[in-house]
Design a protein around this motif. Structure first.
Motif, PDB file in Angstrom:
ATOM      1  N   PHE A  11      29.332 110.153   4.422  1.00 47.86           N
ATOM      2  CA  PHE A  11      29.352 109.973   5.873  1.00 47.86           C
ATOM      3  C   PHE A  11      28.896 108.578   6.303  1.00 47.86           C
ATOM      4  O   PHE A  11      29.566 107.916   7.104  1.00 47.86           O
ATOM      5  CB  PHE A  11      28.493 111.048   6.544  1.00 47.86           C
ATOM      6  N   TYR A  12      27.753 108.104   5.781  1.00 48.69           N
ATOM      7  CA  TYR A  12      27.249 106.839   6.335  1.00 48.69           C
ATOM      8  C   TYR A  12      28.030 105.617   5.859  1.00 48.69           C
ATOM      9  O   TYR A  12      28.160 104.630   6.588  1.00 48.69           O
ATOM     10  CB  TYR A  12      25.748 106.676   6.080  1.00 48.69           C
ATOM     11  N   ILE A  13      28.593 105.682   4.635  1.00 45.87           N
ATOM     12  CA  ILE A  13      29.319 104.511   4.153  1.00 45.87           C
ATOM     13  C   ILE A  13      30.660 104.387   4.852  1.00 45.87           C
ATOM     14  O   ILE A  13      31.303 103.327   4.803  1.00 45.87           O
ATOM     15  CB  ILE A  13      29.508 104.595   2.613  1.00 45.87           C
ATOM     16  N   ASP A  14      31.098 105.465   5.512  1.00 48.66           N
ATOM     17  CA  ASP A  14      32.342 105.425   6.270  1.00 48.66           C
ATOM     18  C   ASP A  14      32.329 104.297   7.292  1.00 48.66           C
ATOM     19  O   ASP A  14      33.302 103.556   7.433  1.00 48.66           O
ATOM     20  CB  ASP A  14      32.548 106.765   6.980  1.00 48.66           C
ATOM     21  N   CYS A  15      31.226 104.199   8.003  1.00 47.66           N
ATOM     22  CA  CYS A  15      31.111 103.161   9.028  1.00 47.66           C
ATOM     23  C   CYS A  15      31.181 101.774   8.407  1.00 47.66           C
ATOM     24  O   CYS A  15      31.882 100.889   8.901  1.00 47.66           O
ATOM     25  CB  CYS A  15      29.804 103.332   9.796  1.00 47.66           C
ATOM     26  N   VAL A  16      30.472 101.596   7.292  1.00 47.52           N
ATOM     27  CA  VAL A  16      30.443 100.294   6.623  1.00 47.52           C
ATOM     28  C   VAL A  16      31.835  99.899   6.153  1.00 47.52           C
ATOM     29  O   VAL A  16      32.310  98.786   6.417  1.00 47.52           O
ATOM     30  CB  VAL A  16      29.469 100.326   5.423  1.00 47.52           C
ATOM     31  N   ASN A  17      32.525 100.807   5.454  1.00 44.01           N
ATOM     32  CA  ASN A  17      33.854 100.514   4.929  1.00 44.01           C
ATOM     33  C   ASN A  17      34.863 100.250   6.037  1.00 44.01           C
ATOM     34  O   ASN A  17      35.723  99.368   5.921  1.00 44.01           O
ATOM     35  CB  ASN A  17      34.345 101.674   4.057  1.00 44.01           C
ATOM     36  N   THR A  18      34.763 101.012   7.104  1.00 41.81           N
ATOM     37  CA  THR A  18      35.708 100.852   8.204  1.00 41.81           C
ATOM     38  C   THR A  18      35.516  99.503   8.902  1.00 41.81           C
ATOM     39  O   THR A  18      36.492  98.832   9.252  1.00 41.81           O
ATOM     40  CB  THR A  18      35.559 101.994   9.227  1.00 41.81           C
ATOM     41  N   VAL A  19      34.270  99.114   9.101  1.00 40.30           N
ATOM     42  CA  VAL A  19      33.997  97.810   9.723  1.00 40.30           C
ATOM     43  C   VAL A  19      34.532  96.682   8.847  1.00 40.30           C
ATOM     44  O   VAL A  19      35.141  95.725   9.335  1.00 40.30           O
ATOM     45  CB  VAL A  19      32.483  97.635   9.981  1.00 40.30           C
ATOM     46  N   ILE A  20      34.334  96.791   7.527  1.00 34.93           N
ATOM     47  CA  ILE A  20      34.825  95.758   6.614  1.00 34.93           C
ATOM     48  C   ILE A  20      36.340  95.637   6.712  1.00 34.93           C
ATOM     49  O   ILE A  20      36.894  94.532   6.772  1.00 34.93           O
ATOM     50  CB  ILE A  20      34.418  96.088   5.161  1.00 34.93           C
TER      51      ILE A  20
ATOM     52  N   SER B 189      35.599 108.766   2.594  1.00 39.39           N
ATOM     53  CA  SER B 189      34.947 108.266   3.805  1.00 39.39           C
ATOM     54  C   SER B 189      35.753 107.118   4.389  1.00 39.39           C
ATOM     55  O   SER B 189      35.805 106.927   5.599  1.00 39.39           O
ATOM     56  CB  SER B 189      33.524 107.794   3.486  1.00 39.39           C
ATOM     57  N   ALA B 190      36.409 106.334   3.526  1.00 40.31           N
ATOM     58  CA  ALA B 190      37.235 105.225   4.001  1.00 40.31           C
ATOM     59  C   ALA B 190      38.517 105.727   4.627  1.00 40.31           C
ATOM     60  O   ALA B 190      39.257 104.965   5.231  1.00 40.31           O
ATOM     61  CB  ALA B 190      37.555 104.278   2.840  1.00 40.31           C
ATOM     62  N   ILE B 191      38.808 107.017   4.469  1.00 35.49           N
ATOM     63  CA  ILE B 191      39.976 107.613   5.106  1.00 35.49           C
ATOM     64  C   ILE B 191      39.622 108.084   6.516  1.00 35.49           C
ATOM     65  O   ILE B 191      40.348 107.837   7.476  1.00 35.49           O
ATOM     66  CB  ILE B 191      40.492 108.813   4.276  1.00 35.49           C
ATOM     67  N   LEU B 192      38.499 108.759   6.654  1.00 40.39           N
ATOM     68  CA  LEU B 192      38.119 109.338   7.945  1.00 40.39           C
ATOM     69  C   LEU B 192      37.929 108.276   9.020  1.00 40.39           C
ATOM     70  O   LEU B 192      38.356 108.459  10.161  1.00 40.39           O
ATOM     71  CB  LEU B 192      36.836 110.159   7.796  1.00 40.39           C
ATOM     72  N   GLY B 193      37.270 107.169   8.666  1.00 42.35           N
ATOM     73  CA  GLY B 193      36.989 106.135   9.654  1.00 42.35           C
ATOM     74  C   GLY B 193      38.248 105.527  10.258  1.00 42.35           C
ATOM     75  O   GLY B 193      38.468 105.609  11.474  1.00 42.35           O
ATOM     76  N   PRO B 194      39.110 104.903   9.430  1.00 42.39           N
ATOM     77  CA  PRO B 194      40.347 104.336   9.971  1.00 42.39           C
ATOM     78  C   PRO B 194      41.218 105.369  10.672  1.00 42.39           C
ATOM     79  O   PRO B 194      41.845 105.076  11.699  1.00 42.39           O
ATOM     80  CB  PRO B 194      41.048 103.773   8.726  1.00 42.39           C
ATOM     81  N   MET B 195      41.274 106.596  10.112  1.00 36.88           N
ATOM     82  CA  MET B 195      42.118 107.622  10.718  1.00 36.88           C
ATOM     83  C   MET B 195      41.593 108.019  12.096  1.00 36.88           C
ATOM     84  O   MET B 195      42.370 108.139  13.051  1.00 36.88           O
ATOM     85  CB  MET B 195      42.188 108.852   9.809  1.00 36.88           C
ATOM     86  N   SER B 196      40.273 108.201  12.209  1.00 35.93           N
ATOM     87  CA  SER B 196      39.708 108.598  13.499  1.00 35.93           C
ATOM     88  C   SER B 196      39.888 107.492  14.533  1.00 35.93           C
ATOM     89  O   SER B 196      40.210 107.765  15.696  1.00 35.93           O
ATOM     90  CB  SER B 196      38.223 108.944  13.349  1.00 35.93           C
ATOM     91  N   ILE B 197      39.711 106.248  14.114  1.00 34.77           N
ATOM     92  CA  ILE B 197      39.912 105.129  15.026  1.00 34.77           C
ATOM     93  C   ILE B 197      41.363 105.087  15.496  1.00 34.77           C
ATOM     94  O   ILE B 197      41.642 104.936  16.694  1.00 34.77           O
ATOM     95  CB  ILE B 197      39.518 103.799  14.350  1.00 34.77           C
TER      96      ILE B 197
END
Length: 430
Positions: A256-265, A383-391
């Protein structure tokens, strides 16, 4: 230059070679994946390019998420780790050169981008796992932090050179993005080709020490039916992870928390461009982040000795909550882009490095490091899937790019809550 400095700092040849790979691939990620590709796609793509970038990240992330545990298990056998590392390295380098070609259209670029990222992220599965081969638990925090830290500074210096052709057409080009220099017309696409090709070449060159000097020391002896045996051990490891509540909880929290980091990168430049931040401003912000990240990652590693890994991860989560909140407000207060740059620079490398080293300490048997890092990679990739997909979904629903970022906040909070229940390993004194 880097080798001489790292030697004086007391790192071994194997540790230096491992760190230098981060120097090489970080320059490629910064130049191509973080800056130039999002800017290029924004220029050649009809509609909101961040949607395309988001779905591209989702697709290759899904592929790697399902493949990672299998690849990790196979890599635990003698000689397989480096072999698989090379395969993905060559895929990433070749696709990186193709991605730079000035004549491909935006749909082809998206497909090649997915292949290039499969190659790059595939190498990271094995690169992370190699840390147990180059150092022991006593040095893992120090070496892991050094990898990220020198990766940042080692990517920024060449980036300032690689980006020159792109900067010329951006600053001095005409309405079509063509700069006229001494009778030669430097087009936007040719400038991007030169800059991206140089970054891929840098990655290839700085991969050589890793290929030459890093050996797999922790392994299982080879068997007759590697794939069949790998699936059996994969199931065994999965049961062990389920039974080892501590590792499972950490992986879930990390998910969950690394999702934010990966998505920002992956999406920061694309999102900033859609929110009205100029190309030049985006370049300055990226450079500032990397300059800040170098000392921050090193200092983060040192603070672990005082406060412990888990508390430093919590610090990183709080920092990224600030990144998200400031990012949402950028359209209303553009100057907040500097707050985002400051926070990302302070916490990005730190939370990544401490997560990697903390997980390495949690692994009970180092011979199974690839299996565990394979599962670790699964949680990272999903986690790198959920972030970009939700955005992407929120942007499509609301039509507001900045509102899409809000989808990252619940993920960070859930990750922090689960982390509360993770018990420190014996090697942690805090």
């Amino acid at each position: 230059m880097f080798t001489r400095i790292l030697t004086k700092l007391g790192f071994t040849k194997e540790e230096i070679s491992w760190i230098l790979y981060d120097v090489g691939n970080s320059a490629q990620v910064l130049t191509t994946m973080t800056v130039l590709f999002p800017l290029l796609i924004a220029k050649i793509t009809p509609g909101d390019s961040s949607v395309y970038v988001g779905w591209a990240n989702t697709i290759y992330g899904l592929i790697l998420a399902f493949a990672s545990p299998i690849l990790g298990t196979v890599a635990d056998y003698k000689g397989q780790k480096m072999r698989l590392f090379k395969i993905f390295l060559y895929i990433g380098i070749i696709a990186g050169f193709i991605l730079a070609l000035p004549f491909i259209d935006y749909m082809t670029a998206i497909v090649v981008f997915c292949i290039a990222m499969l190659g790059y992220n595939g190498t990271i599965i094995f690169y992370d796992a190699f840390i147990v081969d180059v150092c022991d638990d006593d040095r893992v925090d120090h070496v892991s932090a050094a990898g990220y830290a020198w990766g940042y500074i080692g990517s920024t210096l060449p980036f300032l050179i690689f980006i020159i052709p792109f900067a010329i057409v951006t600053l001095f080009g005409d309405a079509n993005g063509t700069a006229h220099i001494m009778g030669f017309d430097l087009t936007y696409r040719v400038a991007v080709f030169i800059s991206m090709s140089l970054a891929v070449l840098w990655w290839a060159i700085y991969s050589l020490p890793m290929l030459k000097n890093v050996k797999q020391k922790q392994y299982h002896e080879p068997v007759d039916h590697v794939v069949k045996e790998s699936f059996g051990r994969l199931w065994h490891t999965f049961k062990n992870i389920r039974q080892n509540k501590n590792i499972f909880l950490f992986c879930l929290s990390y998910f969950f928390y690394i999702d934010c980091v990966n998505t920002v990168i992956k999406m920061a430049v694309s999102l900033a461009t859609e929110m009205g931040i100029s190309d030049v401003m985006s370049l300055v912000v990226v450079i500032l982040i990397n300059l800040l990240a170098f000392p921050s990652a090193i200092y983060f590693g040192r603070l672990i000795e005082r406060f412990g890994s888990k508390k430093m991860i919590f610090a990183g989560i709080v920092g990224y909550l600030g990144v998200v909140i400031a990012g949402v407000l950028i359209p209303y207060h553009p100057s907040l882009i500097w707050v985002v740059a400051l926070l990302v620079g302070l916490f990005q490398g730190g939370i990544q490095s401490v997560s990697r080293s903390y997980f390495a300490k949690l692994i009970p048997n180092k011979e199974d490091s690839n299996e565990y890092f394979g599962f670790f990679s699964v949680f990272s990739k999903f986690s790198a899937i959920l972030g970009p997909m939700s955005i992407s979904i929120i942007i499509m629903m609301t039509g507001e790019t900045n509102l899409g970022i809000l989808g990252l906040i619940p993920l960070m909070l859930i990750g922090a809550f689960i982390l509360l229940f993770v018990k420190d390993p014996k090697s942690e004194k805090h």
